[in-house]
Motif scaffolding. Structure first.
Motif, PDB file in Angstrom:
ATOM      1  N   LEU A 161      -6.231  -2.232   9.929  1.00  0.00           N
ATOM      2  CA  LEU A 161      -6.673  -1.947   8.561  1.00  0.00           C
ATOM      3  C   LEU A 161      -5.923  -0.750   7.993  1.00  0.00           C
ATOM      4  O   LEU A 161      -5.491  -0.780   6.831  1.00  0.00           O
ATOM      5  CB  LEU A 161      -8.182  -1.677   8.545  1.00  0.00           C
ATOM      6  CG  LEU A 161      -8.767  -1.312   7.177  1.00  0.00           C
ATOM      7  CD1 LEU A 161      -8.474  -2.386   6.138  1.00  0.00           C
ATOM      8  CD2 LEU A 161     -10.264  -1.066   7.286  1.00  0.00           C
ATOM      9  N   ARG A 162      -5.743   0.297   8.789  1.00  0.00           N
ATOM     10  CA  ARG A 162      -4.988   1.477   8.310  1.00  0.00           C
ATOM     11  C   ARG A 162      -3.573   1.067   7.931  1.00  0.00           C
ATOM     12  O   ARG A 162      -3.047   1.491   6.882  1.00  0.00           O
ATOM     13  CB  ARG A 162      -4.948   2.551   9.410  1.00  0.00           C
ATOM     14  CG  ARG A 162      -4.113   3.793   9.022  1.00  0.00           C
ATOM     15  CD  ARG A 162      -4.780   4.533   7.898  1.00  0.00           C
ATOM     16  NE  ARG A 162      -4.025   5.716   7.475  1.00  0.00           N
ATOM     17  CZ  ARG A 162      -3.233   5.754   6.418  1.00  0.00           C
ATOM     18  NH1 ARG A 162      -3.048   4.663   5.675  1.00  0.00           N
ATOM     19  NH2 ARG A 162      -2.618   6.870   6.078  1.00  0.00           N
ATOM     20  N   LEU A 163      -2.950   0.241   8.747  1.00  0.00           N
ATOM     21  CA  LEU A 163      -1.581  -0.196   8.481  1.00  0.00           C
ATOM     22  C   LEU A 163      -1.511  -1.072   7.243  1.00  0.00           C
ATOM     23  O   LEU A 163      -0.621  -0.909   6.395  1.00  0.00           O
ATOM     24  CB  LEU A 163      -1.032  -0.952   9.696  1.00  0.00           C
ATOM     25  CG  LEU A 163       0.403  -1.459   9.563  1.00  0.00           C
ATOM     26  CD1 LEU A 163       1.387  -0.295   9.511  1.00  0.00           C
ATOM     27  CD2 LEU A 163       0.748  -2.391  10.724  1.00  0.00           C
ATOM     28  N   ILE A 233      -1.970  -8.528   4.021  1.00  0.00           N
ATOM     29  CA  ILE A 233      -1.675  -7.394   3.136  1.00  0.00           C
ATOM     30  C   ILE A 233      -2.342  -7.594   1.776  1.00  0.00           C
ATOM     31  O   ILE A 233      -2.982  -6.687   1.233  1.00  0.00           O
ATOM     32  CB  ILE A 233      -0.155  -7.216   2.959  1.00  0.00           C
ATOM     33  CG1 ILE A 233       0.506  -6.844   4.292  1.00  0.00           C
ATOM     34  CG2 ILE A 233       0.137  -6.133   1.914  1.00  0.00           C
ATOM     35  CD1 ILE A 233       2.031  -6.846   4.244  1.00  0.00           C
ATOM     36  N   GLU A 234      -2.205  -8.793   1.233  1.00  0.00           N
ATOM     37  CA  GLU A 234      -2.719  -9.072  -0.117  1.00  0.00           C
ATOM     38  C   GLU A 234      -4.242  -9.023  -0.194  1.00  0.00           C
ATOM     39  O   GLU A 234      -4.800  -8.636  -1.222  1.00  0.00           O
ATOM     40  CB  GLU A 234      -2.233 -10.445  -0.574  1.00  0.00           C
ATOM     41  CG  GLU A 234      -0.736 -10.522  -0.815  1.00  0.00           C
ATOM     42  CD  GLU A 234      -0.239 -11.958  -0.933  1.00  0.00           C
ATOM     43  OE1 GLU A 234       0.903 -12.150  -1.406  1.00  0.00           O
ATOM     44  OE2 GLU A 234      -0.986 -12.887  -0.560  1.00  0.00           O
ATOM     45  N   HIS A 235      -4.927  -9.414   0.887  1.00  0.00           N
ATOM     46  CA  HIS A 235      -6.391  -9.548   0.841  1.00  0.00           C
ATOM     47  C   HIS A 235      -7.095  -8.647   1.844  1.00  0.00           C
ATOM     48  O   HIS A 235      -8.248  -8.920   2.204  1.00  0.00           O
ATOM     49  CB  HIS A 235      -6.782 -11.005   1.098  1.00  0.00           C
ATOM     50  CG  HIS A 235      -6.207 -11.977   0.115  1.00  0.00           C
ATOM     51  ND1 HIS A 235      -6.737 -12.186  -1.139  1.00  0.00           N
ATOM     52  CD2 HIS A 235      -5.119 -12.792   0.200  1.00  0.00           C
ATOM     53  CE1 HIS A 235      -6.023 -13.101  -1.785  1.00  0.00           C
ATOM     54  NE2 HIS A 235      -5.035 -13.475  -0.997  1.00  0.00           N
ATOM     55  N   HIS A 236      -6.430  -7.577   2.296  1.00  0.00           N
ATOM     56  CA  HIS A 236      -7.012  -6.774   3.375  1.00  0.00           C
ATOM     57  C   HIS A 236      -8.380  -6.211   3.006  1.00  0.00           C
ATOM     58  O   HIS A 236      -9.268  -6.119   3.848  1.00  0.00           O
ATOM     59  CB  HIS A 236      -6.054  -5.639   3.775  1.00  0.00           C
ATOM     60  CG  HIS A 236      -5.895  -4.578   2.734  1.00  0.00           C
ATOM     61  ND1 HIS A 236      -5.010  -4.698   1.675  1.00  0.00           N
ATOM     62  CD2 HIS A 236      -6.516  -3.375   2.565  1.00  0.00           C
ATOM     63  CE1 HIS A 236      -5.082  -3.618   0.925  1.00  0.00           C
ATOM     64  NE2 HIS A 236      -5.987  -2.805   1.433  1.00  0.00           N
ATOM     65  N   HIS A 237      -8.575  -5.831   1.753  1.00  0.00           N
ATOM     66  CA  HIS A 237      -9.839  -5.205   1.374  1.00  0.00           C
ATOM     67  C   HIS A 237     -11.009  -6.170   1.576  1.00  0.00           C
ATOM     68  O   HIS A 237     -12.013  -5.827   2.213  1.00  0.00           O
ATOM     69  CB  HIS A 237      -9.789  -4.741  -0.080  1.00  0.00           C
ATOM     70  CG  HIS A 237     -11.058  -4.067  -0.529  1.00  0.00           C
ATOM     71  ND1 HIS A 237     -11.410  -2.793  -0.110  1.00  0.00           N
ATOM     72  CD2 HIS A 237     -12.065  -4.492  -1.332  1.00  0.00           C
ATOM     73  CE1 HIS A 237     -12.580  -2.475  -0.638  1.00  0.00           C
ATOM     74  NE2 HIS A 237     -13.002  -3.485  -1.386  1.00  0.00           N
ATOM     75  N   SER A 238     -10.871  -7.397   1.060  1.00  0.00           N
ATOM     76  CA  SER A 238     -11.972  -8.358   1.186  1.00  0.00           C
ATOM     77  C   SER A 238     -12.094  -8.901   2.608  1.00  0.00           C
ATOM     78  O   SER A 238     -13.203  -9.187   3.082  1.00  0.00           O
ATOM     79  CB  SER A 238     -11.782  -9.515   0.198  1.00  0.00           C
ATOM     80  OG  SER A 238     -10.562 -10.196   0.435  1.00  0.00           O
ATOM     81  N   PHE A 240     -11.692  -7.373   5.426  1.00  0.00           N
ATOM     82  CA  PHE A 240     -12.372  -6.437   6.323  1.00  0.00           C
ATOM     83  C   PHE A 240     -13.758  -6.051   5.814  1.00  0.00           C
ATOM     84  O   PHE A 240     -14.405  -5.184   6.390  1.00  0.00           O
ATOM     85  CB  PHE A 240     -11.522  -5.179   6.514  1.00  0.00           C
ATOM     86  CG  PHE A 240     -10.391  -5.350   7.490  1.00  0.00           C
ATOM     87  CD1 PHE A 240     -10.526  -4.965   8.813  1.00  0.00           C
ATOM     88  CD2 PHE A 240      -9.193  -5.911   7.091  1.00  0.00           C
ATOM     89  CE1 PHE A 240      -9.489  -5.131   9.720  1.00  0.00           C
ATOM     90  CE2 PHE A 240      -8.138  -6.087   7.986  1.00  0.00           C
ATOM     91  CZ  PHE A 240      -8.295  -5.692   9.305  1.00  0.00           C
ATOM     92  N   MET A 241     -14.205  -6.698   4.753  1.00  0.00           N
ATOM     93  CA  MET A 241     -15.512  -6.396   4.197  1.00  0.00           C
ATOM     94  C   MET A 241     -16.540  -7.398   4.725  1.00  0.00           C
ATOM     95  O   MET A 241     -16.403  -8.603   4.510  1.00  0.00           O
ATOM     96  CB  MET A 241     -15.466  -6.478   2.668  1.00  0.00           C
ATOM     97  CG  MET A 241     -16.726  -5.996   1.987  1.00  0.00           C
ATOM     98  SD  MET A 241     -16.942  -4.210   2.082  1.00  0.00           S
ATOM     99  CE  MET A 241     -15.572  -3.661   1.051  1.00  0.00           C
ATOM    100  N   VAL A 242     -17.545  -6.896   5.439  1.00  0.00           N
ATOM    101  CA  VAL A 242     -18.595  -7.766   5.989  1.00  0.00           C
ATOM    102  C   VAL A 242     -19.678  -7.922   4.925  1.00  0.00           C
ATOM    103  O   VAL A 242     -20.174  -6.941   4.381  1.00  0.00           O
ATOM    104  CB  VAL A 242     -19.192  -7.163   7.272  1.00  0.00           C
ATOM    105  CG1 VAL A 242     -20.240  -8.088   7.867  1.00  0.00           C
ATOM    106  CG2 VAL A 242     -18.080  -6.885   8.282  1.00  0.00           C
TER     107      VAL A 242
END
Length: 269
Positions: A161-163, A233-238, A240-242
């Motif tokens: 996630l950091r990367l 990369i494009e969707h990392h936010h969603s 990793f969201m539970v």
């Protein structure tokens, strides 16, 4: 790095020292006011956010100094300086990266670390599963990727996630822009596709580096690796969201089976 530091008290002495060498840290602990050149050994910081120091500090340095660097990750670096930095991190020293370090050296160090991890950032046993998502489309692809990400060990998940957050930030600066005074700010030319091409083989590895056929990827696998990393990369936010619904379901099950875990989580929060 494949186990939670919560269980450090259960580790043998040798394993504990090996884990300590990872130098896990929380990015908020990094204090820019520390004096430069002060190098001392660091100890394990057993807190929730499990990201190796070398990854977080390289990403932070590049976010601060490298977002406008054209061709970042593609321009050559000094092998001697990269090796020196690598040795300092390997020795557990408090390595301070600032404007005096070359952006290209730090970028090369980050790629080397990811490439040479004993187990790749996305574990090899999940290589085929992640690649299979390349043939999916739309929400089904994203749902499957999310479930696979939930299978990652904590250290791998946090570090990935950091990367991905960092790579998304680099991609946002790919095109040139203009400041309020009308001066052009050069773009780094590293689009999501370019970044996925550079980092994909380092994150998704079928074989260990140096093993037979480790670099002999067929065209289909190479294309799939790039596509999968693009989506991450494009969707990392969603990804990793539970969802609240899933959290409630997990908590209900834990309350029935492992109430001590619930108590531990509430204390930590």
């Amino acid at each position: 790095g494949a186990m939670s530091v919560d269980s450090i008290m259960d580790l043998s002495e040798n394993v504990s020292k090996l884990l300590e060498a990872l130098q896990l840290s929380h990015p908020h602990e990094l204090d820019p006011r520390r004096s430069r050149g002060k190098k001392k050994a660091l100890s394990l910081n057993p807190i929730t956010w499990q990201v190796p120091r070398i990854v977080d500090r390289c990403c932070t340095h590049l976010e601060t100094h490298g977002l406008q660097t054209v061709g970042i990750f593609r321009v050559g670096s000094s092998k001697k300086r990269v090796q020196q930095l690598r040795e300092e991190f390997d020795q557990g020293l408090d390595v301070f990266l600032d404007e005096h370090q070359s952006v290209h050296d730090v970028a090369a160090l980050l790629k080397e670390f990811l490439r040479d991890m004993p187990d790749s950032l996305i574990p090899r046993e999940l290589y085929g599963a992640f690649l299979s998502t390349a043939t999916m489309e739309g929400q089904a692809q994203l749902d499957t990727l999310q479930l696979l990400l939930f299978l990652l060990p904590p250290c791998h998940s946090d570090t990935l996630l950091r990367l991905l957050c960092f790579l998304a930030e680099v991609a946002r600066h790919a095109e040139s822009s203009w400041d309020p005074e009308g001066h052009q700010i050069p773009g780094n030319k590293m689009t999501v596709s370019n970044l996925a091409t550079v980092f994909g083989p380092n994150i998704l590895q079928k074989e260990k580096p140096g093993e037979k056929d480790a670099s002999a990827l067929n065209f289909e696998d190479s294309a799939a690796i790039i596509l999968v990393l693009q989506r991450l990369i494009e969707h990392h936010h969603s990804l990793f969201m539970v969802s609240p619904e899933m959290q409630c379901d997990v908590l209900r099950r834990l309350f029935q089976t492992d109430p001590d875990v619930i108590e531990h989580l509430l204390r930590r929060k």
